[in-house]
Scaffold this motif. Structure first.
Motif, mmCIF file in Angstrom:
data_model
loop_
_atom_site.group_PDB
_atom_site.id
_atom_site.type_symbol
_atom_site.label_atom_id
_atom_site.label_comp_id
_atom_site.label_asym_id
_atom_site.label_seq_id
_atom_site.Cartn_x
_atom_site.Cartn_y
_atom_site.Cartn_z
ATOM 1 N N GLU A 95 0.837 -1.205 0.000
ATOM 2 C CA GLU A 95 0.000 0.000 0.000
ATOM 3 C C GLU A 95 0.870 1.252 0.000
ATOM 4 O OE1 GLU A 95 -2.373 -0.682 3.432
ATOM 5 O OE2 GLU A 95 -3.808 -2.000 2.395
ATOM 6 N N GLY A 96 1.984 1.202 0.746
ATOM 7 C CA GLY A 96 2.915 2.333 0.772
ATOM 8 C C GLY A 96 3.589 2.548 -0.574
ATOM 9 N N LEU A 97 3.977 1.454 -1.234
ATOM 10 C CA LEU A 97 4.604 1.573 -2.562
ATOM 11 C C LEU A 97 3.664 2.248 -3.557
ATOM 12 C CD1 LEU A 97 6.359 -1.908 -3.025
ATOM 13 C CD2 LEU A 97 7.472 0.297 -2.698
ATOM 14 N N TYR A 98 2.406 1.850 -3.526
ATOM 15 C CA TYR A 98 1.441 2.416 -4.477
ATOM 16 C C TYR A 98 1.105 3.865 -4.123
ATOM 17 C CZ TYR A 98 0.618 -1.690 -7.331
ATOM 18 O OH TYR A 98 0.779 -2.715 -8.229
ATOM 19 N N ARG A 99 1.073 4.200 -2.821
ATOM 20 C CA ARG A 99 0.838 5.603 -2.433
ATOM 21 C C ARG A 99 1.969 6.485 -2.930
ATOM 22 N NH1 ARG A 99 -1.117 3.535 2.490
ATOM 23 N NH2 ARG A 99 0.941 3.803 3.443
ATOM 24 N N GLU A 100 3.213 6.008 -2.746
ATOM 25 C CA GLU A 100 4.371 6.793 -3.188
ATOM 26 C C GLU A 100 4.355 7.000 -4.705
ATOM 27 O OE1 GLU A 100 7.927 4.924 -1.853
ATOM 28 O OE2 GLU A 100 7.447 5.147 0.273
ATOM 29 N N ALA A 101 3.848 6.018 -5.428
ATOM 30 C CA ALA A 101 3.783 6.130 -6.894
ATOM 31 C C ALA A 101 2.522 6.861 -7.346
ATOM 32 C CB ALA A 101 3.836 4.740 -7.515
#
Length: 299
Positions: free
Chosen positions: A209-215
């Protein structure tokens, strides 16, 4: 407050009904009600809210339940240890192991050494449970020690952390997967593939979820959700699905056709021994931790 009140209180929470709890406890419902009312007077707050189907704990009840579980567990541990001393036994030690790769030669050699020097020890080891679940059980007093992925980033007011090693985790694919043909992989390339993913609230899920938020991209809906590491790795090995796993688990499962993507889709996590802060360990517990720390690197 007394231990019996805590037992009554937790049973009502578990069953969600005074009537069901009274029958389970084999006491009258009026007696159970008086016990809960006395507990509420002691803490100065309402512990339950009633509705048509039963009762739910208030925010005060939810908070008290965490302490009540730990108090009852500590009480049982104290009685157990005193009885062991009276009987001339070494006592019991309950340990949770989340790192599956530790369940082989590494741990068996350490256990063998401990049992040889303390043959009367009743050592109970629990596995096949996530580090997150074992950590909850540790804080509740249901475990004396746990070994697994470091929780709360190694900072928790109720827990001591003893670092053992690092483990490598990452997004996994089968060998020959179309992603591996790309010179540089970005998160956008994942859009063309399905996911087998850990359950909501797990570390892997939160990490993704953090990876997708950052992207600045919407989080994908996984086609399969599971808490099974072996199912995740097997599914990835036989499909074009994407998943996540620890390198040590892939090696343990002997899945040579499964690989981790390179950074930034790899990450490290600490493996640690954890035990409750402010609560003295038994001598056998201290000996177990000392043996784990002393022998870990050489095994």
């Amino acid at each position: 407050m007394d231990l019996r009140q805590f037992e009554h209180f937790l049973m009502v929470i578990e069953l969600g009904s005074f009537g069901k709890a009274a029958r389970q406890l084999q006491i009258t419902q009026s007696g159970l009600t008086k016990s809960i009312q006395s507990l509420e007077q002691s803490v100065g707050a309402n512990l339950f809210v009633r509705h048509t189907r039963g009762v739910n704990p208030t925010k005060f009840g939810t908070s008290l339940s965490q302490h009540a579980q730990l108090i009852l567990a500590q009480s049982k541990n104290a009685k157990r240890e005193i009885q062991a001393l009276k009987d001339g036994l070494a006592g019991k030690l309950e340990v949770g192991i989340a790192a599956a790769w530790l369940m082989g030669d590494k741990l068996s050699k350490i256990i063998s050494e401990i049992i040889q020097s303390n043959p009367s020890l009743n050592l109970r080891i629990y596995s096949q449970v996530s580090s997150r679940k074992l950590f909850e059980q540790l804080l509740q007093g249901r475990l004396d020690i746990m070994i697994g992925t470091e929780q709360s980033a190694g900072i928790h007011p109720d827990c001591n952390f003893i670092h053992l090693t690092e483990s490598t985790h990452g997004i996994i694919v089968r060998k020959g997967h179309p992603l591996l043909k790309k010179k540089k992989i970005s998160i956008s390339h994942f859009d063309d593939f399905n996911w087998i993913m850990r359950e909501p609230g797990s570390f892997y899920r939160q990490h993704f979820e953090g990876l997708y938020r950052e992207a600045n991209k919407p989080f994908p809906r996984p086609l399969v959700e599971t808490n099974s590491i072996s199912l995740t790795v097997a599914t990835v090995a036989n499909t074009d699905y994407l998943g996540a796993a620890r390198l040590a688990d892939i090696e343990l499962l002997k899945r040579e056709n499964v690989v981790l993507l390179k950074k930034p889709f790899q990450w490290k996590r600490n493996i640690a021994v954890m035990h409750r802060r402010g609560e003295p360990l038994s001598k056998t517990g201290e000996k177990f931790i000392k043996s784990i720390v002393m022998n870990f690197d050489s095994l």
